[in-house]
Write an enzyme that holds these catalytic residues in place. Sequence first.
Site, PDB file in Angstrom:
ATOM      1  N   GLU A  44       0.832  -1.205   0.000  1.00  0.00           N
ATOM      2  CA  GLU A  44       0.000   0.000   0.000  1.00  0.00           C
ATOM      3  C   GLU A  44       0.866   1.255   0.000  1.00  0.00           C
ATOM      4  O   GLU A  44       1.834   1.361   0.767  1.00  0.00           O
ATOM      5  CB  GLU A  44      -0.888  -0.040   1.252  1.00  0.00           C
ATOM      6  N   LYS A 127      -9.220   2.746  -2.615  1.00  0.00           N
ATOM      7  CA  LYS A 127      -9.552   2.014  -1.387  1.00  0.00           C
ATOM      8  C   LYS A 127     -10.984   2.321  -0.940  1.00  0.00           C
ATOM      9  O   LYS A 127     -11.395   3.493  -0.886  1.00  0.00           O
ATOM     10  CB  LYS A 127      -8.555   2.410  -0.300  1.00  0.00           C
ATOM     11  N   CYS A 163      -5.624  -3.078   1.822  1.00  0.00           N
ATOM     12  CA  CYS A 163      -5.545  -3.165   3.280  1.00  0.00           C
ATOM     13  C   CYS A 163      -6.897  -3.289   3.981  1.00  0.00           C
ATOM     14  O   CYS A 163      -7.434  -4.373   4.088  1.00  0.00           O
ATOM     15  CB  CYS A 163      -4.746  -1.994   3.842  1.00  0.00           C
ATOM     16  N   THR A 434      15.444   6.115  27.564  1.00  0.00           N
ATOM     17  CA  THR A 434      15.294   4.689  27.860  1.00  0.00           C
ATOM     18  C   THR A 434      14.173   4.386  28.857  1.00  0.00           C
ATOM     19  O   THR A 434      14.144   3.311  29.445  1.00  0.00           O
ATOM     20  CB  THR A 434      16.619   4.122  28.416  1.00  0.00           C
ATOM     21  N   LYS A 555       3.500  15.092  30.935  1.00  0.00           N
ATOM     22  CA  LYS A 555       4.846  14.550  30.699  1.00  0.00           C
ATOM     23  C   LYS A 555       4.872  13.681  29.446  1.00  0.00           C
ATOM     24  O   LYS A 555       5.780  13.780  28.619  1.00  0.00           O
ATOM     25  CB  LYS A 555       5.305  13.722  31.906  1.00  0.00           C
TER      26      LYS A 555
END
Length: 586
Positions: A44, A127, A163, A434, A555
């Site tokens: 796609e 689509k 899709c 991390t 945050k």
Amino acid sequence: MPTLRLALCQVDPTVGDLAGNADLVRAWSHRAADAGAQLALFPELVLTGYPVEDLVFRRSFVAASRAALERLAADLAADGLGELPVLVGYLDADGPPQVSSDAEPGRGARNAAALLHHGQVVARYFKHHLPNYGVFDEDRYFVSGDTLNVVRIGGVDVALTICEDLWQAGGPFAAARQAGVGLVLNINGSPYELNKDDIRLPLVRRRAAEAGATIAYVNMIGGQDELVYDGDSMIVGADGTLLARAPRFVEHLLLHDVELPPARQPVGGDEKLADGMRVVRAEIDDIPPAPAGEPTVGGISAPVADEAEVWQALVLGLRDYVNKNRFPSVVLGLSGGIDSAVAAAIAVDALGPDRVVGVSMPSQHSSEHSRADAGDLAKRTALDYRIQPIQPMVDTFLANMSLSGVAVENLQARVRGVLLMALSNQEGHLVLTTGNKSELAVGYSTLYGDSVGGYNPVKDVWKTRIWRLATWRNADAERRGETPPIPENSISKPPSAELSPGQLDSDTLPDYDVLDPILIGYVDGDRGREGLIESGHDPAVVDKVLRMVDTAEYKRRQSAPGTKISMKAFGRDRRLPITNRWREHG
């Protein structure tokens, strides 16, 4: 019965790189033709990359996509590939963008597929089903098509779909049955989620039964910002038999000879069907001849364990983010803890040790074992390891400011963030942060401190899965006779930010074995307080955790992008207002 040799080209395009993506199609079409393919299909929006998001609204980009398609058709013919029918996804439009003042009802941008043959576009499909959930906003961008294109190729009637057409019953697949097709091509930009491969095969089987036809499902691979695509391309017979399946997370040419029923309907005409769709038919006169010899069998790729699957997704997501954005290398802080150890191991697997810089930044509260664990990881992975103590810089701040308690803890984290960003500015590295998903959920991080970074490879990974990933990665290394990358002490010791004497995560948070199931229910499952308590969680703990999650939205809104692996990642999937007084009250 007619036989077609299908080539499912599972490739890794880049958003906006129309010339590069066209070259990708040309190169893989060559590979398909050299292998005797009679029909090649690509994912796609392969020509533009997927998703293109608000680039859809730029008429210059839409025009460039349409022009690139015409050039690609001509270039394939000039390459000597004119006989090979090639199906590609691209961005089209038959009217102004829907957000413009001159928008027209039923017209606008189209998520499209084009069948190229002899230098021409012989069929265009728009689509029909447009997803508007999770990471998808296609109702914002595209107008739905109402026509099923059926092309006779090698004596077989072949329908074109895209899709989401596969994910919903009715529409194109029901129309395909009414049109009497023998093969449905479905081109995809289907993002990865853990265990999504277990969903796809039953889904394709349902659509095969609905259409009464074989389905060739091709999906892209690669990373695009937070999304990662895992491929998992497959061919499923009309009776539901899995005929071939590609490996995941790698580019792959899936070649398979498929026996298909001969076409019976006349080619001409414009048929209107009961559900509002219509069928437009075309025919391709000549395709490459059927190859001699034994039939080509694509094979069926074996599934892998959950941790192996997630690790591959995280590695691919990070690699493509770094490479597609042309960063030479990455830098991250190495604390000796489990999160930075896993992130570093992912980075080394993705980029190689020469492109990963790990920096130990000990303070007066950093334990000797944590410093040793950081050095041990660096030795195991052979990354570029540096040590930069932060205490003199922290002391300079404290000599000029009166701070205590949490403010001093956050100051240490922010000094580390400044150091990493300075290295990024000086040497050109991308900073990796991390923090795991559990910490992001409850706000257990310091803004502009440990949250500093341009990408987070473990952003969508719960803490309990971080440990499982580390254990799996070490075991996998041992199985292959290699050095396990993650120190055992980083896995076994209690987690700690080490920002104050004797500090442990459990001083502030419930044990992660208790915390994560509550978070998974609340964040991923949208369960309320009562539902969580009914599941057996302690009401007081639930109230504490939900309060932390609700007040940390500001945050999360400032956090770096990171690879999505779950059904509901922070960012594109989970969208809540920052200013929000609704609470799950006890």
